[in-house]
Design an enzyme around this catalytic site. Structure first.
Site, PDB file in Angstrom:
ATOM      1  N   LYS A 107       0.846  -1.185   0.000  1.00  0.00           N
ATOM      2  CA  LYS A 107       0.000   0.000   0.000  1.00  0.00           C
ATOM      3  C   LYS A 107       0.889   1.246   0.000  1.00  0.00           C
ATOM      4  CE  LYS A 107      -4.172   1.578   2.423  1.00  0.00           C
ATOM      5  NZ  LYS A 107      -5.058   1.306   3.567  1.00  0.00           N
ATOM      6  N   GLU A 117     -19.071  -5.861  10.776  1.00  0.00           N
ATOM      7  CA  GLU A 117     -19.992  -5.113  11.640  1.00  0.00           C
ATOM      8  C   GLU A 117     -21.013  -6.014  12.318  1.00  0.00           C
ATOM      9  OE1 GLU A 117     -18.417  -2.328   8.510  1.00  0.00           O
ATOM     10  OE2 GLU A 117     -19.309  -4.348   8.483  1.00  0.00           O
ATOM     11  N   ARG A 125     -25.492  -2.612   7.692  1.00  0.00           N
ATOM     12  CA  ARG A 125     -25.002  -3.974   7.529  1.00  0.00           C
ATOM     13  C   ARG A 125     -25.265  -4.832   8.766  1.00  0.00           C
ATOM     14  NH1 ARG A 125     -19.327  -4.238   4.681  1.00  0.00           N
ATOM     15  NH2 ARG A 125     -20.514  -5.381   3.134  1.00  0.00           N
TER      16      ARG A 125
END
Length: 630
Positions: free
Chosen positions: A282, A367, A395
């Site tokens: 990244k 979640e 969610r």
């Protein structure tokens, strides 16, 4: 002309000579740093997938082959290679979306900005192609290692692995991070994955030779296969995927285009579902991103491209108010713990984690698990605070309803980025949370109007032990404190026509318009009041503080009004305004209730101010509507 200048679509990428590819990768990174630094956006993830995206477009034939990105914030390179070169308006009205967008290009299929969904999309697309006789069209899903922490990804893998001839390639972009470093057993397992060179070739040769041995051939092969498989798993435990039935390729250097092309071609030709494990960095190629310990420039605002430093220092944000108060509460209440879903820094829990490392739980992009785990922590005698973005409450609604509320567990939900967030588009506007919360029995919801009210609401919420409590606040800088002129029951009176300077109300308690300003819409409510008063209307502005369930104090205030107007930064259908209208009606109060909020539609990316203006959630539009109606 640069190499990048010659790229107008995937066919141009395929036409490049191999020796041109390193230069293309360098130019793409320079372009991203230069352009994203002007607008802000997801810089770090895209710097990490440059070579991977180039290889994908050289091996597969988009749009005939379908490329699905999970999450879509890693699609900037894909946009460039499919002819979208104008990044000047990235994430602004009329400019490029920060995610794949069907309205932009036939090369974009899934407008994917919520994690862990790509594999389900890809399985569905691949099976549809097979059923319609288009078996020669491939489907490719690119999923980050962080998104693999989401349970939905594993539900899909379970089904994909059972379909042995499904032409589907799964690319795991393993950079050890989602926003921050990926955590959990999956992350540890991925870190160990390695492969033995020529394993498949040797195994195929052995199968052919040993299986031909008379009488004992098949038994001998199975024994040798078991020994080889055991050795392979000892050295390289890709059994994580192969035991499910997925063919595994890798790990592959995600910055070596020839190696990537070779792996992807083998995966494409296999004839069944294949997982290609790609190792990337990244922020690769941009030193400020590589040095950034927090999230390696996962998302940035406008920055100096030379230094990576922001050009403007943001003011104190709503999240900062929550963050500081959590640390203070943590010092006073050893029973208070915190949970988040791979978003420790964005939701303001880093300081709490540093102060109380044994009382913080980052569950990854999960979640649903976070909410049910919090319910268990509550049952065990703790008070959990679950901090997530408002849009991600969607969610975990079932868990909020059936695990937390049904069992009357005292869990506090802190919803950051509530209301219109703007630049990240339809999926990231936190506009459904109050509507969803409104159907949950026993749930209490507060919408603070300023930083002082954030701290007050949080302290009140962690004292709730018999039901879920919710606190929601928007993105951005927190406004100056908005004082109440007085408090009546549970309500804060922010303004009323005829009150004296000390807040003593006029002798006549009635008003023409009762403005109910929900949370951050308090400033809008006060501006509307000023415009109405300029036209001779008598106005009272109240902040209900705890909006759900609707307080009897709100209903009593409505009795003295000619009309009630509710202003909220939430879906107008089923929101606080709807709840107030129902409560007023059930109390036999005949006053009309007008509701102003977000319409039931998906909102295009733009600034928050532009979105609010477009949907009429501004002082001018609201006051004009009220004056026209009354």
């Amino acid at each position: 002309m640069t190499v990048l200048d010659s790229i107008n679509g995937p066919e141009d990428v395929k036409a490049l000579a191999p020796e041109q590819l390193p230069e293309l990768a360098r130019e793409v990174r320079d372009f991203l740093v230069g352009e994203v630094s002007k607008t802000g956006g997801h810089l770090g993830p895209n710097l990490g997938v440059v070579e991977l995206t180039i290889a994908m477009h050289r091996v597969f034939d988009s749009p005939r082959d379908t490329l699905v990105f999970d999450t879509g914030h890693q699609s900037y390179v894909h946009k460039l290679l499919t002819g979208r070169r104008d990044f000047s308006g990235l994430r602004t009205r009329g400019g490029l979306s920060g995610y794949p967008s069907r309205s932009e290009s036939v090369h974009d299929v899934v407008e994917n900005s919520h994690a862990s969904t790509s594999l389900s999309w890809a399985e569905g697309i691949a099976k549809a192609r097979r059923l319609t006789g288009e078996r020669d069209r491939h489907t490719v899903a690119v999923i980050g290692d962080g998104a693999l922490t989401g349970g939905m990804a594993w539900e899909a893998i379970n089904n994909i692995a059972a379909d042995k001839d499904l032409p589907l390639v799964i690319i795991v972009n393993d950079n050890e991070r989602s926003y921050a470093p990926t955590i959990g057993g999956l992350a540890d397992r991925l870190a160990m994955l390695r492969t033995t060179p020529h394993y498949e070739k040797v195994l195929d040769w052995g199968k052919d030779r040993i299986s031909r041995t008379p009488i004992v051939g098949r038994t001998a092969y199975q024994a040798v296969h078991s020994m080889k498989k055991g050795a392979k798993d000892f050295l390289a435990p890709q059994g994580l995927f192969e035991d499910l039935g997925l063919k595994y390729v890798g790990p592959v250097d995600g910055h070596d285009v020839p190696a990537l092309e070779s792996a992807l071609r083998r995966a494409r030709s296999f004839g069944g579902p294949v997982l290609v494990h790609v190792l990337t960095e990244k922020g690769r190629g941009y030193e400020p991103a590589r040095r950034h310990e927090g999230d390696q420039f996962h998302a940035v605002g406008v920055i100096n491209p030379e230094t990576g430093l922001p050009l403007e220092i943001a003011g104190r944000g709503w999240t900062d108010e929550f963050s500081d108060e959590m640390v203070r509460i943590g010092a006073e209440r050893p029973d208070v713990v915190a949970l988040t879903a791979a978003m420790m820094i964005p939701v303001g829990l880093k300081a709490f984690a540093d102060a109380y490392p044994d009382r913080i739980f980052d569950v990854g992009i999960a979640e649903q698990h976070a909410v049910t785990m919090a319910s268990g922590l509550s049952f065990g005698g703790l008070h959990p605070v679950v901090a997530i973005y408002a849009t991600f409450l969607n969610r975990a609604f079932d868990q909020l309803l059936m695990d937390c509320a049904l069992h009357r567990q005292g869990v506090t939900f802190v919803l950051d980025r509530a209301g219109v967030t703007g630049s990240d588009g339809a999926s990231h506007n936190g506009m459904w949370d109050m509507t969803l919360a409104g159907v949950v029995p026993g749930l209490r919801l507060a919408a603070p109007r300023d930083g002082e009210q954030v701290t007050a609401a949080l302290r009140e919420a962690v004292d709730v032990t018999d039901a879920p409590s919710v606190i929601r606040f928007p993105k951005g800088s927190v406004p100056a404190p908005i004082p109440a002129v007085r408090r009546v029951g549970s309500l804060d009176i922010l303004h009323e026509t005829g009150a004296d300077a000390s807040g003593v109300p006029a002798s006549d308690p009635s008003c023409d318009v009762l403005l109910v300003a929900v949370g951050s819409m308090a400033t809008t409510g006060l501006s509307v009041a000023a415009k109405l008063e300029a036209e001779g209307r008598r106005v009272r502005v109240i902040d209900p503080r705890w909006c759900l369930p609707v307080s009897t104090d709100v209903v009593e205030s409505a009795r003295a009004a000619g009309v009630v107007a509710v202003i909220e930064d939430n879906l107008v259908h089923g929101g606080v305004g709807s709840a107030i209208a129902q409560a007023v009606r059930e109390a036999g109060v005949s006053v009309p209730v007008r509701t102003y909020g977000i319409p039931k539609e998906f909102l295009d990316h733009a600034s928050r101010g532009q979105v609010l203006d477009a949907i009429g959630l501004t002082p001018d539009a609201i006051s004009a509507d009220l004056l026209g109606a009354h």
